[in-house]
Scaffold this motif. Structure first.
Motif, PDB file in Angstrom:
ATOM      1  N   PRO A 264      20.730  94.283  81.028  1.00 53.00           N
ATOM      2  CA  PRO A 264      20.593  94.262  82.488  1.00 53.00           C
ATOM      3  C   PRO A 264      20.837  92.913  83.154  1.00 53.00           C
ATOM      4  CG  PRO A 264      18.450  93.929  81.493  1.00 53.00           C
ATOM      5  CD  PRO A 264      19.424  94.060  80.353  1.00 53.00           C
ATOM      6  N   THR A 265      21.079  91.850  82.415  1.00 50.69           N
ATOM      7  CA  THR A 265      20.998  90.502  82.995  1.00 50.69           C
ATOM      8  C   THR A 265      22.275  90.011  83.656  1.00 50.69           C
ATOM      9  OG1 THR A 265      21.652  89.461  80.914  1.00 50.69           O
ATOM     10  CG2 THR A 265      19.289  89.846  81.259  1.00 50.69           C
ATOM     11  N   GLY A 266      23.428  90.590  83.308  1.00 53.13           N
ATOM     12  CA  GLY A 266      24.703  90.091  83.809  1.00 53.13           C
ATOM     13  C   GLY A 266      25.224  88.871  83.066  1.00 53.13           C
ATOM     14  N   ARG A 267      24.498  88.390  82.041  1.00 57.74           N
ATOM     15  CA  ARG A 267      24.899  87.176  81.324  1.00 57.74           C
ATOM     16  C   ARG A 267      26.134  87.406  80.459  1.00 57.74           C
ATOM     17  NH1 ARG A 267      18.802  86.506  78.979  1.00 57.74           N
ATOM     18  NH2 ARG A 267      17.777  85.740  80.885  1.00 57.74           N
ATOM     19  N   THR A 268      26.840  86.310  80.187  1.00 58.45           N
ATOM     20  CA  THR A 268      28.000  86.343  79.300  1.00 58.45           C
ATOM     21  C   THR A 268      27.819  85.307  78.201  1.00 58.45           C
ATOM     22  OG1 THR A 268      29.521  87.140  80.997  1.00 58.45           O
ATOM     23  CG2 THR A 268      30.493  85.970  79.138  1.00 58.45           C
ATOM     24  N   LEU A 269      27.994  85.761  76.965  1.00 57.06           N
ATOM     25  CA  LEU A 269      27.912  84.881  75.811  1.00 57.06           C
ATOM     26  C   LEU A 269      29.115  83.945  75.807  1.00 57.06           C
ATOM     27  CD1 LEU A 269      26.074  84.537  73.244  1.00 57.06           C
ATOM     28  CD2 LEU A 269      27.741  85.970  72.052  1.00 57.06           C
ATOM     29  N   THR A 270      28.883  82.642  75.690  1.00 56.80           N
ATOM     30  CA  THR A 270      29.961  81.665  75.755  1.00 56.80           C
ATOM     31  C   THR A 270      30.848  81.735  74.514  1.00 56.80           C
ATOM     32  OG1 THR A 270      28.648  79.946  74.688  1.00 56.80           O
ATOM     33  CG2 THR A 270      28.500  80.109  77.101  1.00 56.80           C
ATOM     34  N   ASP A 271      32.023  81.123  74.624  1.00 57.78           N
ATOM     35  CA  ASP A 271      32.954  81.091  73.495  1.00 57.78           C
ATOM     36  C   ASP A 271      32.309  80.441  72.266  1.00 57.78           C
ATOM     37  OD1 ASP A 271      35.911  81.105  72.438  1.00 57.78           O
ATOM     38  OD2 ASP A 271      35.245  79.039  72.192  1.00 57.78           O
ATOM     39  N   GLN A 272      31.660  79.312  72.457  1.00 58.03           N
ATOM     40  CA  GLN A 272      31.038  78.611  71.335  1.00 58.03           C
ATOM     41  C   GLN A 272      29.969  79.475  70.673  1.00 58.03           C
ATOM     42  OE1 GLN A 272      29.304  74.860  72.442  1.00 58.03           O
ATOM     43  NE2 GLN A 272      28.719  74.326  70.358  1.00 58.03           N
ATOM     44  N   ARG A 273      29.183  80.158  71.473  1.00 55.74           N
ATOM     45  CA  ARG A 273      28.134  81.006  70.912  1.00 55.74           C
ATOM     46  C   ARG A 273      28.708  82.242  70.229  1.00 55.74           C
ATOM     47  NH1 ARG A 273      22.714  80.772  74.742  1.00 55.74           N
ATOM     48  NH2 ARG A 273      22.588  78.496  74.828  1.00 55.74           N
ATOM     49  N   ARG A 274      29.806  82.774  70.734  1.00 54.81           N
ATOM     50  CA  ARG A 274      30.451  83.897  70.048  1.00 54.81           C
ATOM     51  C   ARG A 274      30.873  83.490  68.639  1.00 54.81           C
ATOM     52  NH1 ARG A 274      32.996  87.936  74.350  1.00 54.81           N
ATOM     53  NH2 ARG A 274      31.724  87.303  76.103  1.00 54.81           N
ATOM     54  N   ARG A 275      31.443  82.298  68.527  1.00 51.89           N
ATOM     55  CA  ARG A 275      31.849  81.808  67.202  1.00 51.89           C
ATOM     56  C   ARG A 275      30.642  81.679  66.274  1.00 51.89           C
ATOM     57  NH1 ARG A 275      37.036  80.338  67.155  1.00 51.89           N
ATOM     58  NH2 ARG A 275      38.035  80.019  69.205  1.00 51.89           N
ATOM     59  N   ALA A 276      29.551  81.177  66.826  1.00 52.83           N
ATOM     60  CA  ALA A 276      28.354  80.998  66.007  1.00 52.83           C
ATOM     61  C   ALA A 276      27.771  82.337  65.570  1.00 52.83           C
ATOM     62  CB  ALA A 276      27.319  80.190  66.795  1.00 52.83           C
TER      63      ALA A 276
END
Length: 394
Positions: free
Chosen positions: A178-190
């Motif tokens: 529900p938050t609308g947040r987007t996981l960043t590129d760096q965090r996707r890699r992690a």
């Protein structure tokens, strides 16, 4: 005659009714401005284009389209979906896909295929409440992972993974519900690297990814190094087309895809043949990218209108998300507010939202709530937020 000793399966006691569905039934009144449901704007459903697609299918291949079909799905539809996914950065062939009756069914199938009672599923806190229903129904133990405005925290994920040894991580990395947040590129890699290192599945739910209103486009989490053989990707026609069609899709490695097909055979044999054929025809003849650009042009100002109104009506000390896309804004009120109680007052002012508590797998933050901005024009949003402000003022 005696009644059955135990009329209901015990696992149903672990899954509550969806508060969003219940709330939608309660507030189906024209005078209420409802920011509760994650509803696409019905005024932009391409009724003429879909009517033409159904007419073509019925006139050219009606008998085949009304017959039983394969569990995996219409080959033409799978091919066109594979091309779209490949174009978005996730290399896909038609044989990598299973067509589902909405992406909600896909979550259920994954839970059925991968989870035994007691298995651990990790979720970002808060998360999509219907996914929580599926995991609880499967008897899984759902464990929250901390996040922030940039999405799931990889350090927190590593800590929980090492402690809990999960089978599955469920994530909505782009414009989360529900938050609308987007996981960043760096965090996707992690996150992808942690899945590869620790051997758990990633279930990536991506119904909103094409509804971006600003910022840099990010490829699906499933495309990152380490996630290729560890991820299951879910997509849907509901938010970019029409939810009533109930056409979704699932991408998974071949061995898992075969198991998921067997699980689907036990539920509905196959998704509606004629709906699949019509969507395949629509996707090959209509300009879906143009349609999505129209939705972006419409929804972006609606998001802006809600953000601007929150600055006026939210009490001091409130915090809210400012999403780059999707359908939702997440609001936290100051102190120990209870948005379940606030909803009763809001309904008396003819406005509705979803209290945040059901989105939490464990101890909820009752001062939170979800607002959806896509179904109303900016002037209607302004009026609805004025009503919400009156409810907040008491």
């Amino acid at each position: 005659m005696s009644s059955p000793k135990s009329p209901f399966a015990g696992r149903l006691g672990r899954a509550d009714s969806s508060p969003v569905r219940d709330l939608l039934a309660l507030i189906d009144q024209p005078e209420i401005i409802s920011f509760a449901g994650g509803l696409p704007s019905a005024e932009f459903f391409d009724v003429d284009g879909l009517r033409g697609a159904y007419d073509h299918v019925l006139s050219s291949a009606g008998r085949r389209a009304l017959q039983y079909s394969s569990t995996e799905g219409d080959p033409e539809l799978r091919d066109v979906l594979a091309r779209r996914l490949t174009g978005r950065g996730l290399a896909t062939a038609g044989d990598d896909l299973l067509v589902t009756t909405g992406s909600q069914q896909a979550i259920f199938l994954v839970a059925t295929a991968l989870l035994d009672p007691g298995d651990v599923v990790l979720v970002e806190e808060p998360t999509y409440l219907a996914a929580l229903q599926c995991f609880r129904l499967a008897g899984a133990r759902v464990v929250p992972v901390r996040g922030d405005e940039h999405g799931l925290d990889p350090d927190a994920l590593r800590e929980v993974v090492e402690r809990e040894r999960p089978v599955l991580l469920y994530a909505v990395p782009t414009f989360a519900n529900p938050t609308g947040r987007t996981l960043t590129d760096q965090r996707r890699r992690a996150v992808a690297g942690l899945a590869a290192a620790h051997g758990f599945w990633i279930l990536e739910d991506d119904p909103y990814g094409e509804l971006r209103y600003r910022g840099e486009v990010l490829p699906p989490l499933s495309s990152y190094p380490g996630a290729e053989e560890a991820s299951i990707y879910l997509g849907s026609f509901s938010k970019i087309g029409a939810p009533g069609l109930r056409v979704g899709w699932l991408r998974a490695p071949a061995a898992l895809l075969r198991v998921l097909a067997v699980a689907k055979q036990a539920t509905d044999l196959h998704t509606s043949t004629i709906d699949q054929a019509a969507v395949a025809r629509y996707l090959t003849t209509a300009d879906l990218d143009l349609h999505i650009r129209t939705l972006r042009d419409v929804y972006g100002p609606r998001r802006d209108a809600m953000i601007e109104a929150l600055a006026r009506v939210a009490p001091p000390g409130s915090r809210w998300s400012d999403p780059d896309g999707g359908m939702f804004i997440w609001l936290r009120l100051p102190g120990d507010s209870d948005t379940g109680l606030l909803l009763r007052r809001a309904l008396r002012h003819d406005v509705a939202f979803v209290p945040g508590a059901p989105f939490y797998p464990a101890e909820p933050d009752r001062a939170t709530l979800r607002l959806s901005f896509t179904a109303y024009r900016p002037d209607e949003i302004a009026e609805g937020m004025r009503r919400l402000g009156a409810a907040l003022a008491g």
